[in-house]
Structures are given as structure tokens and as C-alpha cells.
Design an enzyme around this catalytic site. Structure first.
Site, mmCIF file in Angstrom:
data_model
loop_
_atom_site.group_PDB
_atom_site.id
_atom_site.type_symbol
_atom_site.label_atom_id
_atom_site.label_comp_id
_atom_site.label_asym_id
_atom_site.label_seq_id
_atom_site.Cartn_x
_atom_site.Cartn_y
_atom_site.Cartn_z
ATOM 1 N N TYR A 3 7.338 10.089 10.729
ATOM 2 C CA TYR A 3 6.747 9.317 9.327
ATOM 3 C C TYR A 3 5.817 8.135 10.012
ATOM 4 O O TYR A 3 4.969 7.894 9.671
ATOM 5 C CB TYR A 3 7.868 8.734 8.685
ATOM 6 N N SER A 56 2.403 1.830 5.738
ATOM 7 C CA SER A 56 3.658 1.596 5.999
ATOM 8 C C SER A 56 4.090 0.483 6.992
ATOM 9 O O SER A 56 3.298 0.358 7.955
ATOM 10 C CB SER A 56 4.713 2.818 6.295
#
Length: 271
Positions: free
Chosen positions: A165, A152
Site C-alpha cells: 500500500y 496517504s
């Protein structure tokens, strides 16, 4: 298409395959004549996607397992060993976030939920580590195979709010590099491990976070676009070429890399 880029008849296992990104990748790779193993925990969703691919002329096979459950993964691995004897590619697309692991502007870390943070770490990190660990034996017969993880933008450049996250995806980057070295040293050059780091894609899942009801960008959406040199959000189909390349022999000398597909976001300092 050059044989170098061909993925015809490659057996590709995709975890989290019924999600927005996973399903898009599964359908694309099926259209390139790969055999797709749809791995997910919800039987109805897995079977629906499997049938959809088959009805569209593709080859698909269902596997039911929670990526954090070692026993369920072992059962799928045993089924694949009997059905195919091997696999060629494992795409670890399972992952996601949980609200309790997010720190909003009106909160502080004091308000975060340790259980939610633990679940985010388990889903993203263990949910990548365990399938890789358990499916590895299906690569070892020929000492050949490809693992593709999902990173990510928040791994290398932690984003506000998404604390849990970001931490989990940073761990994925580290795991990707560690596994790449480990597999080369233990099993030779035939087993490669890389990760794709998608930029900001506008999907149904994040539409309310990034756009207003009238279609205008939210302040967070505007921040993202203004820090993306291409000046827009990405589309899921703009990831397909990178996944195709990594699944093929065209990337034969590539391992241990984190490949951004982000419109330049990761390269831009904001100045």
C-alpha cells in the site's frame, strides 16, 4: 456562499464512491448542489448510494465499472459524454489494501505474496491512472477540469506492515505531480491535478486494528495518536473542506500538490 467557492451544478465523478471515504465525500458534495456520478463496480451498492442521494434532494447518476478495466471505463465515459457532454471534476477515491501485501511483525518480506502486491499496485495506481486517462477527453472540450487523487500518510513516510500500500500511494504522489505538469504544458492552466493525503481516520474498517473491544487503543493505535500533534484520530467529515476547496475556483492556482489533512502527523519528527 461566495461564487468563488461554489460547486453548484458541477459534474463530479467519484470512483470508489461506495467506500467509506468515497460515500462520505459524495454525500457532502451532493449537499453543495453538485451533480455526483457514483462510479463503482458493484451495481447494487452504486444504485443504492445513487438513490440515497436523490432521496435526500441531491442529484446523482450511476456508473458501473471496475477502475482497472479499461473497456468498462470507456463505456461509462461514452455514457457521460452523451448525458452531460463533459465533466468538471474526477475524484479517484478507489483504492485499498490486501492482506498478502502486508508484512506483520511475526513475518518478513519472504512471506509476502507477489500476486497480492501486484493487485494492490493495480487497484491503487492503475485504478487512478486509467480513469484519469479515459475521462480526460471529457475535460478537453473546454480545456477545463479538476482531478483529485487520494494519497496517504504512508506515501511520504512509509509505515511498517503496509508495504504494498505504501509503495502504491508513493506512486500516486509521483503520478499526481507528473500529470499536473503534463496537463498544464499540453492543455493550458485549466486542467489541474492535486491529491489529498488523509491522516488516520477511525472508521468501521480499521476500528479493530486501532482499538480494543473495550474502546482502548491498540499499541499501533497509540503509536499513531502519540505521533499526531492534535492527539487524536481524524473524522471523515474533516476532509470535506479540502475536497470542496479543490473542486472550486478558490483553488484555481493550485496544481501538483499533495495536501495532508492529518492533524500534524506529517510535520512531526517524534521529538
Amino acid at each position: 456562499m461566495s461564487e468563488f467557492f461554489s460547486i453548484k451544478d458541477k459534474i463530479i465523478v467519484i470512483s470508489g464512491a461506495t467506500g467509506v471515504l468515497g460515500s462520505a465525500i459524495a454525500k457532502y458534495l451532493a449537499k453543495q448542489d453538485a451533480v455526483i456520478v457514483i462510479l463503482g463496480r458493484t451495481t447494487d451498492k452504486v444504485q443504492t448510494l445513487t438513490e440515497e442521494i436523490k432521496n435526500d434532494g441531491g442529484k446523482a447518476f450511476s456508473g458501473i465499472a471496475d477502475v482497472t478495466n479499461e473497456n468498462q471505463l470507456q463505456e461509462v465515459q461514452q455514457t457521460l459524454a452523451k448525458e452531460f457532454g463533459k465533466i468538471d471534476v474526477l475524484i479517484n477515491a478507489a483504492g485499498g489494501n490486501i492482506s498478502g501485501a502486508v508484512v506483520t511483525p511475526d513475518q518478513s518480506i519472504i512471506d509476502s505474496d507477489p500476486d497480492a502486491v501486484r493487485k494492490v499496485m493495480e487497484l491503487n495506481y492503475l485504478g487512478t491512472f486509467l480513469p484519469t486517462k479515459i475521462m480526460l477527453s471529457l475535460f478537453l472540450k473546454e480545456r477545463k477540469g479538476i482531478v483529485i487523487n487520494i494519497s496517504s500518510m504512508s506515501a511520504a513516510r512509509p509505515l511498517t506492515r503496509v508495504m504494498g500500500y505504501s509503495s502504491a500511494k508513493a506512486a500516486i504522489d509521483n503520478l499526481t505531480k507528473w500529470l499536473a505538469v503534463e496537463f498544464c504544458q499540453k492543455y493550458g492552466e485549466g486542467i489541474r491535478v492535486n491529491a489529498v493525503a488523509p491522516g488516520f481516520l477511525l472508521t468501521e474498517q480499521n476500528k479493530t486494528l486501532l482499538t480494543e473491544k473495550n474502546g482502548n487503543l491498540t499499541s499501533r493505535g497509540q503509536q499513531i495518536v502519540s505521533n499526531t500533534p492534535m492527539g487524536r484520530f481524524g473524522r471523515p467529515e474533516e476532509l470535506f473542506g479540502t475536497f470542496h476547496w479543490l473542486c472550486s475556483d478558490a483553488s484555481k492556482f493550485v496544481t501538483g500538490t499533495i495536501i495532508p489533512v492529518d492533524g500534524g502527523f506529517n510535520a512531526y519528527s517524534g521529538v
